[in-house]
Write an enzyme that holds these catalytic residues in place. Structure first.
Site, PDB file in Angstrom:
ATOM      1  N   ALA A  55      -3.555   1.580  12.477  1.00 17.40           N
ATOM      2  CA  ALA A  55      -4.959   1.509  12.082  1.00 17.40           C
ATOM      3  C   ALA A  55      -5.701   0.371  12.761  1.00 17.40           C
ATOM      4  O   ALA A  55      -6.935   0.376  12.785  1.00 17.40           O
ATOM      5  CB  ALA A  55      -5.080   1.360  10.574  1.00 17.40           C
ATOM      6  N   PHE A 103       3.817  -8.293  -8.971  1.00 13.08           N
ATOM      7  CA  PHE A 103       4.969  -9.063  -8.514  1.00 13.08           C
ATOM      8  C   PHE A 103       5.546  -9.810  -9.711  1.00 13.08           C
ATOM      9  O   PHE A 103       4.819 -10.169 -10.656  1.00 13.08           O
ATOM     10  CB  PHE A 103       4.564 -10.054  -7.427  1.00 13.08           C
ATOM     11  CG  PHE A 103       4.546  -9.466  -6.038  1.00 13.08           C
ATOM     12  CD1 PHE A 103       5.403  -9.952  -5.061  1.00 13.08           C
ATOM     13  CD2 PHE A 103       3.675  -8.438  -5.710  1.00 13.08           C
ATOM     14  CE1 PHE A 103       5.390  -9.418  -3.775  1.00 13.08           C
ATOM     15  CE2 PHE A 103       3.652  -7.904  -4.434  1.00 13.08           C
ATOM     16  CZ  PHE A 103       4.516  -8.395  -3.451  1.00 13.08           C
ATOM     17  N   THR A 110       4.012   1.483  -0.887  1.00  9.60           N
ATOM     18  CA  THR A 110       4.744   1.488  -2.151  1.00  9.60           C
ATOM     19  C   THR A 110       3.880   2.055  -3.268  1.00  9.60           C
ATOM     20  O   THR A 110       4.349   2.848  -4.110  1.00  9.60           O
ATOM     21  CB  THR A 110       5.197   0.060  -2.493  1.00  9.60           C
ATOM     22  OG1 THR A 110       5.967  -0.460  -1.406  1.00  9.60           O
ATOM     23  CG2 THR A 110       6.029   0.031  -3.752  1.00  9.60           C
ATOM     24  N   TRP A 166       6.971  -0.715  -8.409  1.00  8.74           N
ATOM     25  CA  TRP A 166       8.039  -1.284  -7.577  1.00  8.74           C
ATOM     26  C   TRP A 166       9.304  -1.489  -8.406  1.00  8.74           C
ATOM     27  O   TRP A 166      10.408  -1.184  -7.952  1.00  8.74           O
ATOM     28  CB  TRP A 166       7.556  -2.612  -6.974  1.00  8.74           C
ATOM     29  CG  TRP A 166       8.581  -3.271  -6.101  1.00  8.74           C
ATOM     30  CD1 TRP A 166       8.840  -3.017  -4.782  1.00  8.74           C
ATOM     31  CD2 TRP A 166       9.494  -4.314  -6.497  1.00  8.74           C
ATOM     32  NE1 TRP A 166       9.849  -3.820  -4.329  1.00  8.74           N
ATOM     33  CE2 TRP A 166      10.279  -4.621  -5.357  1.00  8.74           C
ATOM     34  CE3 TRP A 166       9.728  -4.995  -7.693  1.00  8.74           C
ATOM     35  CZ2 TRP A 166      11.272  -5.604  -5.384  1.00  8.74           C
ATOM     36  CZ3 TRP A 166      10.717  -5.972  -7.731  1.00  8.74           C
ATOM     37  CH2 TRP A 166      11.475  -6.272  -6.587  1.00  8.74           C
ATOM     38  N   ARG A 210       2.290   8.300   6.916  1.00  9.16           N
ATOM     39  CA  ARG A 210       2.610   8.308   8.338  1.00  9.16           C
ATOM     40  C   ARG A 210       4.099   8.058   8.569  1.00  9.16           C
ATOM     41  O   ARG A 210       4.801   7.521   7.724  1.00  9.16           O
ATOM     42  CB  ARG A 210       1.799   7.241   9.074  1.00  9.16           C
ATOM     43  CG  ARG A 210       0.315   7.481   9.071  1.00  9.16           C
ATOM     44  CD  ARG A 210      -0.436   6.270   9.581  1.00  9.16           C
ATOM     45  NE  ARG A 210      -0.256   5.110   8.700  1.00  9.16           N
ATOM     46  CZ  ARG A 210      -0.496   3.865   9.041  1.00  9.16           C
ATOM     47  NH1 ARG A 210      -0.911   3.591  10.263  1.00  9.16           N
ATOM     48  NH2 ARG A 210      -0.324   2.883   8.181  1.00  9.16           N
ATOM     49  N   PHE A 222      -3.381  -0.427   7.014  1.00  7.53           N
ATOM     50  CA  PHE A 222      -3.943  -1.771   6.884  1.00  7.53           C
ATOM     51  C   PHE A 222      -5.051  -1.815   5.817  1.00  7.53           C
ATOM     52  O   PHE A 222      -5.035  -1.045   4.862  1.00  7.53           O
ATOM     53  CB  PHE A 222      -4.408  -2.293   8.240  1.00  7.53           C
ATOM     54  CG  PHE A 222      -3.274  -2.556   9.191  1.00  7.53           C
ATOM     55  CD1 PHE A 222      -2.213  -3.369   8.811  1.00  7.53           C
ATOM     56  CD2 PHE A 222      -3.244  -2.006  10.462  1.00  7.53           C
ATOM     57  CE1 PHE A 222      -1.159  -3.624   9.671  1.00  7.53           C
ATOM     58  CE2 PHE A 222      -2.186  -2.251  11.328  1.00  7.53           C
ATOM     59  CZ  PHE A 222      -1.140  -3.062  10.939  1.00  7.53           C
ATOM     60  N   LYS A 275       6.953  -6.555  10.776  1.00  5.43           N
ATOM     61  CA  LYS A 275       6.433  -5.874   9.588  1.00  5.43           C
ATOM     62  C   LYS A 275       7.515  -5.139   8.801  1.00  5.43           C
ATOM     63  O   LYS A 275       7.464  -5.055   7.585  1.00  5.43           O
ATOM     64  CB  LYS A 275       5.329  -4.897  10.010  1.00  5.43           C
ATOM     65  CG  LYS A 275       4.673  -4.157   8.849  1.00  5.43           C
ATOM     66  CD  LYS A 275       3.544  -3.284   9.362  1.00  5.43           C
ATOM     67  CE  LYS A 275       2.888  -2.498   8.236  1.00  5.43           C
ATOM     68  NZ  LYS A 275       3.776  -1.444   7.708  1.00  5.43           N
ATOM     69  N   LYS A 317       0.826  -1.215   0.000  1.00 10.06           N
ATOM     70  CA  LYS A 317       0.000   0.000   0.000  1.00 10.06           C
ATOM     71  C   LYS A 317       0.859   1.264   0.000  1.00 10.06           C
ATOM     72  O   LYS A 317       0.612   2.178  -0.800  1.00 10.06           O
ATOM     73  CB  LYS A 317      -0.929  -0.025   1.219  1.00 10.06           C
ATOM     74  CG  LYS A 317      -1.794   1.211   1.387  1.00 10.06           C
ATOM     75  CD  LYS A 317      -2.932   0.965   2.331  1.00 10.06           C
ATOM     76  CE  LYS A 317      -2.526   0.199   3.575  1.00 10.06           C
ATOM     77  NZ  LYS A 317      -1.500   0.888   4.379  1.00 10.06           N
TER      78      LYS A 317
END
Length: 558
Positions: free
Chosen positions: A275, A383, A75, A411, A96, A303, A107, A73
């Site tokens: 979150a 991906f 990224t 990415w 954030r 999240f 994480k 998210k």
């Protein structure tokens, strides 16, 4: 193909002096308070002078429920900002700050990844500009002053059994969840049960992220309920005389941080409530500042959309008067496979059936988001192992939901890999299609607000709570807090309160075991299931792999 670790890509960045980044937004250098050469705070005086300017378009990036496979998210948020810049738009990113807890836990960091990162990556994921330390200090100053007040005569007649203000630390430490303080004799005060939360769950964090300015910050800090008297009347932080000193500690932390992406798009990184246990959005002051200085602002909510987006709409937008123009919902083929029943070690092989079955989670989020009256576009975060058939299955499913999906390769390719999505998002935002409305009205009773979220967003059959919880809500309503929104503290991994229940479960029960009143922040927290406001470290924490290399550079941070 070999891909460099995020930290290596970040180190190779051609960073521009932060004054140049500020200049692209029209911020004069004298209004930037530099922290080194590549980050700065934006002065409050400059921000105050922006009030008469029109707002740009606000784009929210959210996601399906997170899985160990990854969704990307942040990224995608960073990549979309760069994509907008590449197609000639004046854009800014708002995210954030990172907590040390997940950095050293499981994480990892919160600066994006691959060719879609915000830099300086190491600074952002560690101490940055010290905002979290200031928040921790202000929170714990209040805790110390409460105990000191009780020790020196307890003028406010605080009931020691009803002190609700806990301490915080920005670390995952399960040993601190429940503690006993003031042991060791008369000189140390009166023993009582207490505990620690992680800093990102602090009401002080929430207040900093919702306050308009320093005056509003101090008012909200003073409004915080820290304890109750024997007659059940609340004791506020200003009754203890702590609000002024806390504001002093937070004076610099209130100013938003300005940094840049790898492609030099301005990025405001400020505040960091989780979150799952808090409201999951960056600061209002950063978002408003970006909206005054940019034509398009890309922000994220933590999240999955059942948590972060719901709180973004029902708490942040409601309180700040924000009107989002478009929502980007992030999904990956890998995560959809896990929602379709596969395990992480089964994701490498093509499995269109699992993708299709996992799309139920994606579909639930699409319909939920549409319920807020904001147009939704799906970003398929690519991906390397994704197959054409799997991607086609997602496109077909999304089309069946009355939405559009775009394959995004930010990415690997940076902003160039997400131009199609960026173009479509600007078309939607400029068309003025959004008719935003929160999920419930301010005057809806607190228990009904909890039920509304559980039934309409989580698709639960029932919400349960014991009499103590319901009585507490009724008491707060009688005291004038009934118009506040609700912040649901719930596992991020499922629409239910069972983290192992993936997909789109129906008819489950949401147990509310505790409620907390954040009177200064302006919401009621409903703690559901087994969610903890102080996380623990995993069996093999990331901290075991983080070290300084022989050249003095950090290794193992991700």
């Amino acid at each position: 193909m070999a891909v460099k670790p995020d930290i290596e890509i970040a180190r190779e960045a051609d960073k521009r002096p932060i004054q140049e980044i500020g200049a692209t937004l029209g911020i004069p250098p004298e209004h930037l308070l530099p922290y080194g050469h590549d980050k700065a705070k934006v002065a409050q005086d400059f921000i105050s002078g922006l009030s008469g300017r029109p707002d740009g378009k606000l784009i929210l990036v959210t996601a399906i429920n997170p899985t160990p496979a990854g969704e990307g998210k942040t990224t995608t948020t960073v990549g979309l900002g760069d994509g907008l810049s590449r197609i000639g738009k004046k854009a800014a990113v708002c995210i954030r700050e990172a907590s040390l807890g997940p950095n050293f836990g499981m994480k990892g960091g919160a600066a994006g990844g691959g060719r879609a990162q915000i830099v300086p990556m190491e600074d952002m994921n560690l101490h940055f500009t010290g905002d979290f330390h200031a928040i921790t200090s202000a929170h714990n100053l209040l805790a110390a002053m409460i105990d000191n007040h009780i020790y020196w005569g307890n003028e406010q007649e605080i009931d020691l059994r009803r002190v609700v203000w806990r301490r915080v630390v920005d670390m995952n430490d399960r040993a601190l969840r429940h503690t006993v303080t003031s042991l060791g004799g008369v000189a140390n005060g009166f023993p009582r049960e207490s505990g620690f939360d992680i800093t990102v769950a602090s009401e002080v964090m929430a207040i900093l992220c919702l306050a308009d300015d320093l005056s509003d910050l101090q008012r909200r800090l003073g409004d915080m309920i820290v304890a109750y008297r024997r007659d059940r009347s609340p004791v506020l932080a200003r009754d203890i005389g702590a609000d002024g000193a806390m504001t002093v500690l937070l004076k610099d932390a209130m100013q938003p941080n300005l940094v840049q992406t790898l492609e030099h798009t301005p990025a405001f990184v400020h505040g960091g409530p989780f979150a799952n246990i808090a409201h999951g959005c960056n600061s209002v002051i950063a978002t408003r500042t970006a909206l005054k200085l940019s034509d398009y602002v890309v922000t994220e909510a933590g999240f999955g959309a059942d948590l972060g987006a719901e709180k973004f709409f029902d708490i942040k937008c409601r309180k700040a008067g924000l009107h989002p123009d478009c929502v980007v919902l992030v999904a990956t083929v890998r995560a959809l496979k896990m929602n379709g029943g596969l395990q992480k070690d089964e994701l490498a092989d093509e499995n269109v059936t699992a993708v299709t079955e996992g799309c139920a989670n994606l579909g639930r989020h699409i319909q939920n988001l549409k319920g807020f009256g904001v147009p939704v576009v799906v970003a398929i975060n690519h991906f390397i192992g994704d197959t054409d058939a799997e991607i086609a299955a997602v496109h077909d499913y999304v089309a069946g939901q009355g939405a559009e999906a775009y394959l995004c390769k930010h990415w690997a390719e940076g902003g160039a890999g997400i131009e199609a999505l960026a173009t479509r998002v600007t078309e939607i935002a400029d068309a003025g299609m959004a008719q935003f409305a929160p999920l419930y009205a301010d005057d809806t009773p607190l228990w009904q607000k909890i039920e509304c979220i559980a039934e309409r967003i989580y698709h639960a059959h029932e919400v349960t709570a014991d009499t103590r919880v319901r009585d507490q809500l009724a008491q707060w309503e009688a005291q004038g807090y009934g118009n506040l929104p609700v912040c649901m503290a719930k596992t991020q991994y499922s629409f239910s309160t069972d983290p192992g229940l993936r997909g789109a479960p129906e008819g489950h029960v949401v147990p509310v075991r505790e409620v907390r009143l954040s009177a200064g922040a302006g919401f009621v927290v409903a703690i559901c299931g087994e969610i903890m406001t102080m996380p623990g470290l995993p069996r093999r924490p990331a901290a075991e792999n983080i070290r300084l290399g022989a050249d003095g550079e950090i290794e193992g941070l991700f």
